[in-house]
Design an enzyme around this catalytic site. Structure first.
Site, short mmCIF file in Angstrom:
data_model
loop_
_atom_site.label_atom_id
_atom_site.label_comp_id
_atom_site.label_asym_id
_atom_site.label_seq_id
_atom_site.Cartn_x
_atom_site.Cartn_y
_atom_site.Cartn_z
N LYS A 1 14.21 69.63 15.73
CA LYS A 1 14.92 68.37 15.99
C LYS A 1 16.22 68.65 16.75
O LYS A 1 16.90 69.64 16.45
CB LYS A 1 15.23 67.69 14.65
CG LYS A 1 15.81 66.28 14.76
CD LYS A 1 16.02 65.68 13.36
CE LYS A 1 16.47 64.24 13.40
NZ LYS A 1 16.65 63.66 12.05
N SER B 1 14.37 59.19 11.53
CA SER B 1 14.90 59.58 12.82
C SER B 1 14.22 60.81 13.40
O SER B 1 14.33 61.05 14.59
CB SER B 1 16.40 59.85 12.69
OG SER B 1 16.64 60.95 11.84
N SER C 1 14.51 60.27 6.87
CA SER C 1 14.25 60.65 8.26
C SER C 1 13.25 61.79 8.44
O SER C 1 12.83 62.07 9.56
CB SER C 1 15.55 61.02 8.97
OG SER C 1 16.25 59.86 9.31
#
Lengths: 492, 485
Positions: free
Chosen positions: B76, B151, B175
């Protein structure tokens, strides 16, 4: 405005209608003496090249996290103990949020509701007696960087070397009543912290600065007036000037029927006036909240106990001991304990020489010389050992006080040992009664006329004879012995 | 050379160890997949050259004793990676190249893995659909109109599309777990403090945790083992011995007590979610676990509490993006204040601005007590709910999301309906507990659905074991057609 008399407090502001008392509280910001910053490993050294003592944490790069520097915590606890204050085993770091170019995180890590140190007290020796000033709290916080506005006409430069250095904010109760008390308070705080080694107290380098809260009230009133805060004053002299200006300004407002607005003001050192910086309405909303990057600070009681045990003797205790053990008066003791280095020097000399004479000579000639040369005691050209020898020579009668002053001068210039100076220059006092009698006899014989006058009642001439003896001996005749022999001879 | 990119990390490691495939060959396969999957918009930055260098270094001097020998991994874009741009999905960090490596990614590299690239995510991890990213929304490989969750949407999408053998995300309110559920993959949010936060772009410091996202529970245990561990650079990191989650993974869950909290049966919950949950209970029961009904009475306050605490912390955490030292700086503005205003206006997207405003508001003088302080108190009550129940049960089973993946644009105009997506996931963040989301079935449209197991503090091993046993006994098939190639 009325000045200070020696033995009675009488500082107040005289208005047209009333006399006013001045109420002062200080928030002192003292830089913690530590090798590295409060939450990072960067150096805290003063005067480095700009932005060379800045870590990723100090400059708030993404993902950087603060880790508390244990030494700074210990220093705050030591200071708290030195201020006779309550140490809080549980304290919390909060974020104080505001934007400024020299505040990289966009918040200052400080302590808001739960400071590391609670209430304490500081004793001041004022000419009118001893006065206790309450300490409200002491908390740890980060210093900001420096914005430099005068290097370029259209840009501001930022130096982050100072960013993140640990500060102790020491908040007093509104117990101070005059610029003199503020002077005594700052000096006392500074002295305590220097004894503890927790802050170097260097005001020129900004290690010690203060926000000054000032209000006035009619003498006799119980309620405090509205206060104004004068931000970031960095010398005692400026604090005193700012207080005098601000108190007079407030009295003038009140006397003309106006109100005082609670506000933050700046002291303009060039114009010697305070100016409004922002009003209460414009005051920042700092949105304090506990810093989630840091766990609450929990102190082991054993840590506090250990620090307590390892605390050095502090000025108040030392002063008492100096009075008791060395027979000094309060004034002498206060001066000699004001700096740890001075007290050490004094003790080193006094333990092998006359205690009172040491005090007199230190506070007289030694301090005058240091002052003139702008040196502190640890830079003194005369070592404690040599100074002790000088005092011993005076006490034993080997040299007179007058000669001692000459020896002192030579010591300062040459760095030589006093014994060596006395011997090589033949400055030893003439204390052999037979030698002196012989010398005095000759002088009296030479001035038979004056002797007769003296004997006829002109006793003022005694001084003349002493002078003659001193002149003839090159100042080395023992004054006491000279007096005795002269009296004996002139009686005949 | 067979394409093994659709296999589990565990299988791939076996093939590396048996020298069936080299690290360079493996890396090239993933690079090919990534180049063919631009439509999914999963990568913000690729590091192919560096990855191939590292793969070659591994092949030249292999160490097969490592947990992740010669494994390329995309992560990420919230993890700072040394010399590789790190954007947090934001324009304000568009040009930001860290000089340092986050502890979690460093741990992965120290275990033999290396970086393949940086994965798209919601801006500053604020979002549940990966639609707030400055770099555009990510598409769920499950269907071309679907969001991948958020997310960590780039992570879930890349994983499900075989663009990385495993990945890591961060989970502040769900997330990791919600995108895992939307893509039929496994995601674990560890106990707060198990993985270091050092070097991760902060969203809400008291809630943020990094965690693994994988195709299987075995992979999850492997990744967690590699990435976790005490870090003295993070004051909230837990000091404890490192655990061997993969070695200790067991599928025997006989006698374990599984709590079913009645408060998670929310109004308007789709029937198929209810069915999924019932089916989950049945599978665990059949495996010898005891199913116990429990109550977590403060659950309904979790979401509002979360949406006070998280924005409050974010409003302060994001204050450092001011254009002074790094990142985007506006060219407009005649003084410092205007420079700030323009920089932040241009640099932040709408959702980030919304949360900064909410956070600033709830911390403001006069509102602090009513919002922030009250939320902190409720947070303690939520934590206490769990503490009370964990004396009776070993783990708690819930759905991980109230629905399957929704359509792109479906919720962008209604922030509150978007926030409601986190309803099952935020309590574990507020209480600092470990929670794992794992695939448990498909809805009637054929989209994956997930269940969640919440464990006691530092009881990751137990929820991994339960999920592992479940995985072996659940006939879940997440065959994804590679329609984007």
């Amino acid at each position: 405005m009325v000045g200070m008399s020696k033995d009675k407090f009488d500082y107040f502001i005289k208005g047209d209608k009333d006399n006013y008392e001045v109420i002062i509280g200080l928030e002192v910001h003292a830089q913690v003496l530590s090798k590295s910053k409060l939450f990072s490993g960067s150096s805290t050294k003063f005067g480095g090249e700009p932005n060379k003592q800045v870590s990723l944490i100090d400059s708030a790069f993404p993902g950087m996290l603060p880790v508390i520097n244990e030494e700074c915590v210990k220093q705050a606890v030591r200071t708290g103990l030195g201020l006779n204050a309550k140490i809080n085993n549980y304290s919390v770091f909060d974020r104080k949020n505001y934007f400024y170019a020299d505040l990289p995180q966009g918040y200052q890590i400080s302590q808001y509701k739960n400071p590391i140190v609670g209430e304490g007290k500081v004793l001041l020796d004022m000419p009118y007696g001893s006065k206790q000033i309450g300490i409200e709290r002491l908390h740890l916080e980060q210093d900001a960087g420096k914005s430099i506005h005068d290097l370029d006409p259209s840009n501001t430069y930022v130096d982050l070397n100072r960013s993140g250095i640990a500060l102790m904010e020491i908040v007093s109760k509104p117990d101070l009543r005059s610029p003199d008390e503020v002077n005594a308070y700052i000096k006392k705080l500074r002295s305590i912290m220097r004894y503890l080694g927790t802050c170097d107290g260097n005001m020129q380098e900004g290690s010690l600065r203060a926000d000054v809260n000032v209000s006035v009230r009619k003498i006799g009133d119980k309620k405090f007036g509205t206060r104004c805060e004068i931000k970031n004053v960095n010398s005692i002299k400026f604090m005193q000037m700012a207080i005098e200006y601000e108190a007079a300004r407030q009295v003038e407002l009140l006397e003309s029927g106006k109100q005082i607005d609670q506000e933050t003001r700046l002291f303009d050192t060039k114009k010697n006036e305070t100016r409004s910086m922002r009003s209460k309405e414009d005051a920042h909303d700092y949105r304090y909240f506990p810093d989630p990057d840091l766990l609450p600070l929990k102190l082991e009681p054993s840590l506090v106990d250990d620090l307590k045990k390892s605390l050095p003797e502090l000025p108040d205790k030392k002063k008492e001991r100096f009075i008791k053990d060395y027979g000094l008066n309060i004034y002498e003791a206060n001066v000699l304990v004001s700096e740890k280095e001075i007290s050490n020097y004094y003790e080193e000399v006094a333990k092998i020489s006359d205690k009172k004479l040491t005090a007199t000579w230190m506070m007289g000639d030694l301090f005058a010389m240091l002052n003139e040369k702008n040196l502190n005691i640890s830079e003194s050209p005369i070592s404690a050992k040599d100074f002790a020898e000088l005092i011993q020579s005076i006490k034993s009668g080997e040299i007179s006080g007058r000669i001692a002053k000459e020896v002192f001068e030579i010591m300062v210039e040459s760095g030589d040992n006093p014994k060596k100076i006395i011997e090589s220059k033949g400055m030893k006092q003439q204390s052999d009664p037979k030698e002196l009698e012989k010398l005095i006899n000759e002088i009296l014989k030479k001035d038979k006329g004056k002797v007769d006058q003296y004997k006829a009642g002109k006793e003022k001439l005694f001084g003349f004879f002493v002078g003659q003896v001193m002149k003839a001996s090159g100042g080395k005749a023992n004054p006491q012995l000279t007096n005795e022999i002269l009296k004996k001879f002139l009686k005949k | 050379m067979n394409d093994i990119t659709n296999q589990s990390l565990d299988e791939i490691i076996k093939k590396i160890k048996s020298k069936e495939i080299s690290s360079v060959e493996l890396t090239k396969l993933f690079i090919k997949n990534i180049e063919n999957a631009k439509k999914l918009n999963t990568f913000v930055t690729t590091a192919f050259e560096q990855a191939l260098d590292n793969a070659k270094k591994f092949d030249d001097n292999p160490n097969f004793d490592q947990l992740l020998p010669g494994i390329p991994l995309a992560v990420k874009d919230l993890f700072c990676t040394s010399n590789i741009r790190t954007t947090a999905g934001s324009n304000i960090l568009n040009n930001f190249v860290p000089t340092y490596e986050s502890t979690v990614t460093k741990n992965l590299w120290d275990n033999g893995a290396f970086l393949l690239g940086k994965l798209n995510c919601d801006e500053f991890a604020m979002g549940s659909s990966n639609e707030t990213s400055h770099f555009g929304n990510v598409i769920n490989p499950v269907g071309d109109k679907l969001v991948p969750g958020g997310s960590s949407g780039g992570s879930s999408s890349a994983l499900a599309a075989d663009l990385t053998p495993a990945t890591i995300g961060t989970d502040t309110g769900g997330s990791i777990r919600q995108p895992a559920s939307f893509t039929g993959t496994v995601g674990l949010k560890p106990t707060y403090g198990l993985c270091s936060r050092w070097g991760i772009v902060a969203f809400a410091s008291s809630l943020d945790q990094a965690g693994p996202m994988t195709k299987t529970v075995t992979d999850c245990s492997l990744m967690l083992e590699a990435m976790s561990g005490f870090d003295e650079k993070d004051s909230t990191s837990i000091k404890k011995e490192k655990e061997k989650y993969s070695k200790n993974l067991k599928d025997n869950i006989k006698g374990l007590k599984i709590g079913i909290p009645k408060e998670y049966r929310v109004n308007n919950m789709p029937k198929e979610i209810d069915k999924l949950w019932e089916n989950g209970k049945k599978i665990l029961k059949d495996l010898g676990a005891k199913i116990i009904d429990i109550s977590l009475p403060h659950t309904k306050y979790a979401l509002p509490t979360y949406y006070i605490v998280a924005p409050a912390e974010a409003s302060s955490n994001l204050a450092r993006y001011d254009g002074v030292r790094y990142g985007h700086r506006s060219k407009k503005g005649k003084d410092l204040i205007e420079m700030y205003e323009n920089t932040r206006s241009e640099g932040f997207g709408d959702e980030v601005k919304r949360r900064i405003l909410i956070g600033t508001y709830v911390l403001s003088s006069g509102y602090y007590d009513a919002y922030y302080l009250k939320a902190q108190k409720v947070r303690q009550l939520i934590k206490k709910d769990f503490d009370d129940n964990f004396t009776k049960v070993d783990a708690i089973l819930t759905p991980s999301t109230p629905s399957s993946a929704f359509k792109i644009g479906e919720k962008t105009d209604n922030p509150v309906s978007m926030y409601l997506n986190d309803i099952f996931t935020v309590p574990a963040n507020l209480a600092g507990l470990p929670a794992i989301a794992f695939p448990a079935g498909l809805d009637n449209k054929g989209y994956p659905l997930g269940l969640q197991l919440i464990g006691k503090v530092l009881d990751e091993q137990k929820i991994l074991n339960i999920a592992y046993a479940f995985e072996k006994n659940c006939k879940f098939n997440n065959e994804i057609k590679k329609w984007w190639v």
